[in-house]
Motif scaffolding. Sequence first.
Motif, PDB file in Angstrom:
ATOM      1  N   ALA A 137       0.802  -1.225   0.000  1.00  0.00           N
ATOM      2  CA  ALA A 137       0.000   0.000   0.000  1.00  0.00           C
ATOM      3  C   ALA A 137       0.834   1.275   0.000  1.00  0.00           C
ATOM      4  CB  ALA A 137      -0.955   0.003   1.191  1.00  0.00           C
ATOM      5  N   ARG A 138       1.837   1.381   0.853  1.00  0.00           N
ATOM      6  CA  ARG A 138       2.621   2.615   0.936  1.00  0.00           C
ATOM      7  C   ARG A 138       3.462   2.816  -0.325  1.00  0.00           C
ATOM      8  NH1 ARG A 138       1.267   6.568   4.329  1.00  0.00           N
ATOM      9  NH2 ARG A 138       3.365   7.083   4.961  1.00  0.00           N
ATOM     10  N   GLN A 139       3.993   1.732  -0.884  1.00  0.00           N
ATOM     11  CA  GLN A 139       4.745   1.850  -2.134  1.00  0.00           C
ATOM     12  C   GLN A 139       3.823   2.306  -3.257  1.00  0.00           C
ATOM     13  OE1 GLN A 139       6.999  -1.640  -3.220  1.00  0.00           O
ATOM     14  NE2 GLN A 139       7.920  -1.808  -1.179  1.00  0.00           N
ATOM     15  N   ARG A 140       2.634   1.709  -3.317  1.00  0.00           N
ATOM     16  CA  ARG A 140       1.666   2.064  -4.358  1.00  0.00           C
ATOM     17  C   ARG A 140       1.270   3.530  -4.213  1.00  0.00           C
ATOM     18  NH1 ARG A 140      -1.801  -1.959  -3.773  1.00  0.00           N
ATOM     19  NH2 ARG A 140      -2.835  -0.940  -2.049  1.00  0.00           N
ATOM     20  N   LYS A 168      11.177   8.510  -1.151  1.00  0.00           N
ATOM     21  CA  LYS A 168      12.178   8.043  -2.110  1.00  0.00           C
ATOM     22  C   LYS A 168      12.362   6.537  -2.014  1.00  0.00           C
ATOM     23  CE  LYS A 168      14.742  12.389  -2.148  1.00  0.00           C
ATOM     24  NZ  LYS A 168      16.001  13.053  -1.755  1.00  0.00           N
ATOM     25  N   THR A 169      12.395   6.015  -0.790  1.00  0.00           N
ATOM     26  CA  THR A 169      12.546   4.572  -0.595  1.00  0.00           C
ATOM     27  C   THR A 169      11.353   3.817  -1.157  1.00  0.00           C
ATOM     28  OG1 THR A 169      13.899   4.914   1.379  1.00  0.00           O
ATOM     29  CG2 THR A 169      12.850   2.753   1.138  1.00  0.00           C
ATOM     30  N   HIS A 170      10.144   4.281  -0.832  1.00  0.00           N
ATOM     31  CA  HIS A 170       8.927   3.624  -1.333  1.00  0.00           C
ATOM     32  C   HIS A 170       8.896   3.638  -2.860  1.00  0.00           C
ATOM     33  CE1 HIS A 170       7.197   2.943   2.545  1.00  0.00           C
ATOM     34  NE2 HIS A 170       6.940   4.212   2.808  1.00  0.00           N
ATOM     35  N   ALA A 174       9.098   0.446  -5.343  1.00  0.00           N
ATOM     36  CA  ALA A 174       7.970   0.226  -6.251  1.00  0.00           C
ATOM     37  C   ALA A 174       8.459   0.090  -7.692  1.00  0.00           C
ATOM     38  CB  ALA A 174       6.963   1.372  -6.137  1.00  0.00           C
ATOM     39  N   VAL A 175       9.352   0.974  -8.109  1.00  0.00           N
ATOM     40  CA  VAL A 175       9.874   0.929  -9.477  1.00  0.00           C
ATOM     41  C   VAL A 175      10.631  -0.375  -9.703  1.00  0.00           C
ATOM     42  CG1 VAL A 175      11.543   1.982 -11.054  1.00  0.00           C
ATOM     43  CG2 VAL A 175       9.903   3.416  -9.830  1.00  0.00           C
TER      44      VAL A 175
END
Length: 189
Positions: A137-140, A168-170, A174-175
Motif C-alpha cells: 500500500a505505501r509503495q503504491r 524516495k525509498t517507497h 515500487a519501481v
Amino acid sequence: MATEQELADLLRSVEKRAFKRTLYHVRDENAALDIVQDSMMKLAEHYGDKPAAQLPLLFQRILSNSTLDWFRRQKSRKALFSNLSDFESADDEGGSFDLLESLVANGTGESVESAEDSTRRAEILHQIETQIQALPARQREAFLMRYWEEMDVAETAAAMGCSEGSVKTHCSRAVQALAKALRSKGITP
C-alpha cells in the motif's frame, strides 16, 4: 482565498486521476467513487477559504486520509461480522476501467497504430495496472503520487505524512518491483 471557480477547476482537473488512484487502493469502484466524492466535499467545506495554491496538496492529503479511514472501517466491519464475503471488495465486479483512455492521443484524433499495436499496448497497460495493484500500500501510494499525480518528493511526503526519504525509498522499491514483474512477463522498455 480560493474562488468557487478555482475550487471547481481544481476538482475537475483531479477527479479522474484521484478516482483511479483510489481504485488501485480499494479495488472497488463504488467505494473509490465514495472516497473521492467525500474528499472533494471535505476540501470544499473545510478548506475552501485557503489560498488556491494550497488546495492541490490539501486535497491529496484528504484523499489519502479518507482512503485510510475506509480501510479502518472495513477492518472493523470484518471483525464484527462472521460473513466476511459480504464486506470484501471483489476485483471482478466491474472493477476494471478503460485502459486505453490513459493513452495520449497523437493530436490529430486519428489512430496511427495498427490493431496489433493497439492490442499489445492495451495488454502492457493491463499488466502495469495489475502490478501496481500488487504493490504494498505505501509503495503504491508513493508511486502513484509521484508518477501519476506528478507531485514532487516534498509534496508527496507532506500528503503521505512521512519523510522525503521514506517517499524516495517507497518509490525506488515500487519501481524495482514493477520492473522485475514486467520483465518476468517479457515486457521491456
